[in-house]
Design an enzyme around this catalytic site. Structure first.
Site, PDB file in Angstrom:
ATOM      1  N   ASN A 104       0.937  -1.205   0.135  1.00 23.24           N
ATOM      2  CA  ASN A 104      -0.061   0.053   0.073  1.00 23.24           C
ATOM      3  C   ASN A 104       0.948   1.211   0.116  1.00 23.24           C
ATOM      4  O   ASN A 104       1.488   1.514   0.970  1.00 23.24           O
ATOM      5  CB  ASN A 104      -0.836  -0.011   1.115  1.00 23.24           C
ATOM      6  N   LYS A 106       0.261   4.393  -0.198  1.00 25.96           N
ATOM      7  CA  LYS A 106      -0.297   5.465   0.284  1.00 25.96           C
ATOM      8  C   LYS A 106      -0.114   6.683  -0.573  1.00 25.96           C
ATOM      9  O   LYS A 106      -0.069   6.439  -1.747  1.00 25.96           O
ATOM     10  CB  LYS A 106       0.111   5.578   1.667  1.00 25.96           C
ATOM     11  N   HIS A 189      -9.217   1.779   4.867  1.00 26.65           N
ATOM     12  CA  HIS A 189      -7.992   1.924   5.545  1.00 26.65           C
ATOM     13  C   HIS A 189      -7.960   2.903   6.687  1.00 26.65           C
ATOM     14  O   HIS A 189      -8.952   3.824   6.798  1.00 26.65           O
ATOM     15  CB  HIS A 189      -6.798   2.413   4.764  1.00 26.65           C
ATOM     16  N   GLU A 191      -6.445   5.084   7.715  1.00 25.12           N
ATOM     17  CA  GLU A 191      -6.052   6.438   7.552  1.00 25.12           C
ATOM     18  C   GLU A 191      -7.378   7.080   6.982  1.00 25.12           C
ATOM     19  O   GLU A 191      -7.529   8.328   7.054  1.00 25.12           O
ATOM     20  CB  GLU A 191      -4.817   6.590   6.699  1.00 25.12           C
ATOM     21  N   GLU A 261      -5.360  -4.650  10.432  1.00 30.33           N
ATOM     22  CA  GLU A 261      -4.406  -3.792  10.784  1.00 30.33           C
ATOM     23  C   GLU A 261      -4.694  -2.962  11.980  1.00 30.33           C
ATOM     24  O   GLU A 261      -5.393  -1.927  12.012  1.00 30.33           O
ATOM     25  CB  GLU A 261      -4.388  -2.504   9.496  1.00 30.33           C
ATOM     26  N   GLY A 267       2.753   2.229  10.764  1.00 31.44           N
ATOM     27  CA  GLY A 267       3.750   3.382  10.700  1.00 31.44           C
ATOM     28  C   GLY A 267       4.583   3.663  11.925  1.00 31.44           C
ATOM     29  O   GLY A 267       5.070   4.649  11.902  1.00 31.44           O
ATOM     30  N   SER A 307       3.417  -2.123  10.151  1.00 32.97           N
ATOM     31  CA  SER A 307       4.906  -2.222  10.586  1.00 32.97           C
ATOM     32  C   SER A 307       5.273  -3.397  10.133  1.00 32.97           C
ATOM     33  O   SER A 307       6.354  -4.209  10.598  1.00 32.97           O
ATOM     34  CB  SER A 307       5.362  -1.910  11.822  1.00 32.97           C
TER      35      SER A 307
END
Ligand code: 13P
Length: 347
Positions: A104, A106, A189, A191, A261, A267, A307
């Site tokens: 991904n 991003k 996601h 985010e 996730e 991250g 991660s």
């Protein structure tokens, strides 16, 4: 105790044969019959069902017969994810599922930079034994699709709108993606949930639109650190999965991937332990089993993301319910991504 022969076989060929089958082809007939009766009794099957070759097909593969909970003493996890359900009989579920490593990207990489990364990726993952996907920004899709034609790399987008077309300035529809040759799409996601008001309901709408348009959604679910500390991870993830899949048919489910996730691991360099990842991935499979039946659950690809890197990938991907990874940072470096792809091939 895992029979030495079975252990060797699983390592070599990623599949396991029942101890009644080839592994003991040279055993005396009386011994094989004794074992067959024992197996039948323990698994509550008719002795006929445990007949030689059928054992490994019936029990672990198709789930035609509900596999009873194994005796705790017999439950052992194989390094590569198979699960010993009783002496000599190991579920092959994981080997039947598609392992998918998806990058991904991003909001990273211009089209020019994408070109450079993809040229490195193509040779680096060409021998992958798992499915390799790169989910890239909309502006990189054309480049990615063009460059990966004829390779083993599949292309995904990072979002899709739920309407087919219309006055939705700035949005991209499923048809627009499939027309380009895009195959996958990341949906929900964290985010997007955190910064763009994505909710379980919009995740559901996007999932249905993606499936209707012929895309394979990678649906992301996962808890925040607070939620984990409050002990609601499983309930939360179950709810996210249930709502995301509301109205998705069993047939459509075959094209769905779910990515666990944990938000606190994204991250941050903090990875969930392999056991934490396994626990939630197994819970996801369980809830899908409740909704669609055991066979469907056994066929579902569940990824871990957060991660994942070349150092921890092998352990995470070795867990029985972790079928792949959704990789952020490490997908932007061809060499790191390739190591993870290799780990999935082994896992
Ligand atoms: P990182 O691998 O950078 O933690 O990102 C994970 C992720 O969000 C993939 O979707």
């Amino acid at each position: 105790r895992i029979p030495a022969g079975a252990r060797r076989q699983s390592r070599r060929a990623f599949y396991v044969k029942a101890f009644l089958s080839k592994g003991c082809a040279r055993r005396r007939v009386s011994e094989r019959n004794r074992r067959r009766r024992l197996l039948a009794r323990r698994l509550k099957l008719s002795p006929q069902a445990t007949d030689e070759n059928r054992v490994c097909h019936i029990i672990p593969l198709t789930g035609h017969i509900r596999t009873p909970a194994p005796h705790p003493a017999l439950r052992t996890t194989f390094p590569r994810g198979g699960r010993l359900i009783m002496e000599g009989v190991i579920t092959m579920d994981k080997q039947n599922r598609k392992a998918i490593i998806a990058g991904n990207w991003k909001m990273n990489k211009t089209a020019t930079e994408a070109k450079a990364l993809i040229s490195e990726l193509i040779p680096a993952v060409k021998d992958a034994g798992c499915e390799v996907v790169i989910c890239v920004p909309f502006t990189d899709l054309v480049t990615a699709v063009e460059m990966t034609k004829g390779t083993n790399i599949h292309v995904g987008a990072e979002n899709v709108h739920f309407e087919k077309s219309g006055a939705f300035t700035g949005e991209i529809s499923a048809d627009m993606l499939t027309d380009l040759g895009v195959e996958y799409v990341v949906i929900g996601h964290s985010e997007r949930r955190q910064y763009f008001a994505e909710t379980n309901e919009t995740v559901n709408k996007r999932t249905k639109a993606a499936l209707a348009g012929g895309l394979k959604p990678i649906i992301c679910v996962g808890e925040s650190l607070d939620q984990r500390e409050q002990g609601v991870t499983e309930e939360l993830v179950r709810m996210q999965v249930k709502i995301a899949l509301n109205g998705v048919t069993a047939d459509e489910l075959k094209n769905v991937v779910i990515a666990y996730e944990p938000i606190w691991a994204i991250g941050t360099g903090k990875t969930a332990t392999a056991d934490q990842a396994e626990e939630v991935c197994a819970a996801i499979r369980k809830v899908v089993g409740e909704l669609y039946g055991e066979d469907a659950a056994k066929g579902l690809t569940v990824q871990y993301g957060g991660s994942m890197n070349p150092k921890n990938a092998e352990e995470l991907l070795g867990k029985p319910d972790v079928d792949g990874g959704l990789i952020g940072g490490a997908s932007l470096k061809a060499d790191q991504f390739a190591v993870i792809v290799d780990a999935a091939t082994k896992g």
